[in-house]
Design a protein around this motif. Structure first.
Motif, short mmCIF file in Angstrom:
data_model
loop_
_atom_site.label_atom_id
_atom_site.label_comp_id
_atom_site.label_asym_id
_atom_site.label_seq_id
_atom_site.Cartn_x
_atom_site.Cartn_y
_atom_site.Cartn_z
N GLY A 83 2.49 7.33 4.35
CA GLY A 83 2.90 6.88 5.69
C GLY A 83 1.14 5.93 6.31
O GLY A 83 0.68 5.05 4.84
N ASN A 84 1.56 5.83 7.39
CA ASN A 84 0.35 5.02 7.50
C ASN A 84 -0.31 5.66 8.81
O ASN A 84 -0.31 6.04 9.41
CB ASN A 84 0.52 3.38 8.42
N LYS A 85 -2.27 5.29 8.85
CA LYS A 85 -2.62 5.88 9.78
C LYS A 85 -2.81 7.47 10.08
O LYS A 85 -2.86 8.11 11.03
CB LYS A 85 -2.91 5.37 10.85
N ILE A 86 -2.74 8.07 8.32
CA ILE A 86 -2.15 9.84 8.71
C ILE A 86 -3.64 10.13 9.04
O ILE A 86 -3.43 10.88 9.55
CB ILE A 86 -2.23 10.21 7.13
N PRO A 137 -5.52 6.10 4.23
CA PRO A 137 -4.51 6.25 4.79
C PRO A 137 -3.55 6.30 4.91
O PRO A 137 -2.22 6.59 6.08
CB PRO A 137 -5.41 5.44 5.98
N HIS A 138 -2.95 6.14 3.88
CA HIS A 138 -1.66 6.30 3.53
C HIS A 138 -0.73 7.72 3.00
O HIS A 138 0.29 7.75 3.04
CB HIS A 138 -1.57 5.25 2.26
N ASP A 165 6.60 -2.29 10.77
CA ASP A 165 6.79 -1.73 10.89
C ASP A 165 5.92 -0.94 10.09
O ASP A 165 6.02 -0.92 8.86
CB ASP A 165 8.30 -0.85 10.74
N THR A 166 5.00 0.03 10.95
CA THR A 166 4.64 0.77 9.71
C THR A 166 4.10 2.29 10.24
O THR A 166 3.40 2.52 11.27
CB THR A 166 2.64 0.16 10.12
N ASN A 173 0.68 -1.09 -0.08
CA ASN A 173 -0.10 0.27 0.06
C ASN A 173 0.95 1.16 0.14
O ASN A 173 0.56 1.93 -0.48
CB ASN A 173 -0.49 -0.07 1.16
N GLU A 174 1.49 1.16 1.04
CA GLU A 174 3.13 2.63 0.64
C GLU A 174 4.08 2.75 -0.52
O GLU A 174 3.44 3.55 -0.93
CB GLU A 174 3.71 2.43 1.79
#
Ligand code: ASP
Ligand code: MG
Length: 458
Positions: free
Chosen positions: A402-405, A433-434, A304-305, A255-256
């Protein structure tokens, strides 16, 4: 799992080498060593040697002077024959190279009389023909059983020349029939970027399409991994030429990586991720010049996220501003607009709307192999029939990936603090979310990226 070696289950790797990795004999030789170090690497996908596709693109231009045409062909011949001359046994591929070069000459002459897309694609495809023949010879020279394989036997696409769409099912059937049986006895070197439609006409997948080719073949072969060998040691937190403190990323999720590739990280063609995701094939990106540095693994799941993974920039953005009072409390305006864009094969990136305005960004990545832009007169005319159209150019899209932005408090405050001195033309956040994307003037892009990287990563 692929079972090409006498039915036994083992892993199969597809390795792709980009243009700079194949620029000359020394570079090719380094790539050959990378392949030989791993017996699982059975399929090798090559780009054209660095610079060759650009020269071929120029050969497809309108009204090119005869003198220039000859000069361009000479430049291509120079790059290819320099590699040929370094081979221990140049005779072995000399005839093949000669025939490709005369094909280039014939096609370019023909295009002068009659510009047509099928011939343009066939011309653009010749760079990969040269590099695959030469690279297979380099492998043989090192004592390895290897041959060049014409990917057009298996890479079936539609007939949208310049930006053809691969036909996944057919590719997988043809691969099983024509490619798999070859793999038990030798390594196969084949062309990225090109394919053929069902009449056998040569097509191309769009500039930079070799990564995509490698992933498509990996999908068809049910490979365990795709390796993308390029001139940088993996994916970085941002472009190190913009922010020297950028650091390499060891592992990143699909996803990223998809967001990064889409939003400008040049190391990977955005479509590469699609086949990899479909088959959960892990992708490695590394430097063929310095393989010992390692690189980045792109995987379905990673340990790592972090909220902030990278900052990317994509220049050359076009902003399309559509205004219409008809939009006010009406239905169907967006549907009509998107239908028009779809008819013109335009893919839209960012969108923001107000009651009577829609803003969209378009990107040159959406252009075809010949570099022809997206915004045609006919498209603008069609859009103008139902709204007022304004086009802005010279913009850059900066993305924080990134993640959970979208669900982490404080992200906006941190980002907008950095952006305070700059004029932000458009903001997109929340759908994924990325990422969080901002559109700024191209002249400010480097400053913005450097400031964001410093604040979020250093
Ligand atoms: N040779 C083609 C290009 O330059 C494809 C590739 O390198 O991926 O676009
Ligand atoms: Mg490339």
């Amino acid at each position: 799992m692929s079972a090409f070696r006498g039915g036994s289950v083992m892993s199969l790797i597809v390795a792709k080498f980009g243009g700079t990795s194949l620029a000359d004999y020394a570079a090719m030789s380094r790539c050959a060593d990378i392949i030989l170090a791993n017996p699982d690497t059975r399929v090798v996908v090559v780009s054209a040697s660095s610079g060759v596709t650009n020269l071929l693109v120029e050969l497809t231009h309108k009204n090119i002077a005869e003198e220039r045409r000859i000069q361009l062909i000479k430049q291509i011949a120079h790059i290819q024959f320099k590699i040929l001359d370094s081979l221990g046994n140049p005779q072995e591929v000399a005839a093949r190279l000669d025939s490709v070069l005369s094909r280039i000459s014939v096609l370019s002459e023909e295009l002068g009389q009659n510009r047509n897309k099928p011939s343009m694609d066939e011309l653009l495809a010749q760079g990969e023909q040269c590099s695959s023949a030469l690279f297979a010879a380099v492998l043989r020279e090192k004592g390895e059983a290897a041959s060049a394989f014409d990917v057009r036997q298996v890479m079936r696409t539609d007939s949208h020349f310049g930006r053809a769409e691969p036909q996944i099912e057919t590719i997988s059937q043809l691969t099983a029939e024509f490619l798999v049986p070859l793999l038990s006895s030798q390594r196969i070197v084949t062309q990225g970027f090109i394919g053929a439609d069902d009449t056998g006409a040569t097509t191309t997948l769009g500039r930079g399409g070799s990564d995509y080719s490698a992933a498509l073949l990996a999908e068809a072969l049910k490979a365990t991994a795709v390796e993308i060998w390029t001139d940088v040691a993996g994916i970085y937190t941002t472009d190190p030429r913009i922010a020297p403190k950028a650091s390499p990323i060891a592992e990143i999720s699909f996803n990223e990586a998809a967001e990064m590739a889409t939003f400008g990280a040049k190391v990977l063609h955005p479509a590469t991720i699609l086949p990899a995701v479909r088959q959960k094939i892990q992708v490695f990106v590394g430097s063929s010049r310095e393989p010992e540095l390692g690189g980045t693994w792109i995987r379905h799941q990673v340990e790592d996220t972090p909220v902030y993974r990278a900052v990317t920039v994509r220049r050359d953005q076009t902003l399309l501003n559509l205004h219409s009072l008809q939009m006010l409390h009406a239905q169907g305006f967006l549907a009509e607009t998107f239908a028009t864009l779809a008819r013109h094969k335009i893919s839209v990136d960012l969108i923001t709307t107000s009651e009577v305005n829609v803003s969209l960004t378009l990107d040159k990545t959406g252009s075809d192999s010949g570099g022809n832009g997206l915004l045609s007169e006919s498209l603008l005319q069609e859009l103008s029939q139902h709204c007022h159209v304004r086009v802005e150019e010279g913009l850059a899209l900066v993305a924080i990936v990134g993640n959970k932005i979208a669900s982490t408090p404080g992200v906006c405050r941190r980002v907008f603090e950095v952006l305070e001195p700059h004029n932000v033309r458009m903001i997109c956040q929340g759908a994924s979310p990325h990422n969080l994307c901002v559109l700024v003037a191209e002249s400010e892009a480097a400053l913005v990226v450097r400031a964001l990287h410093q604040n979020l990563f250093e």
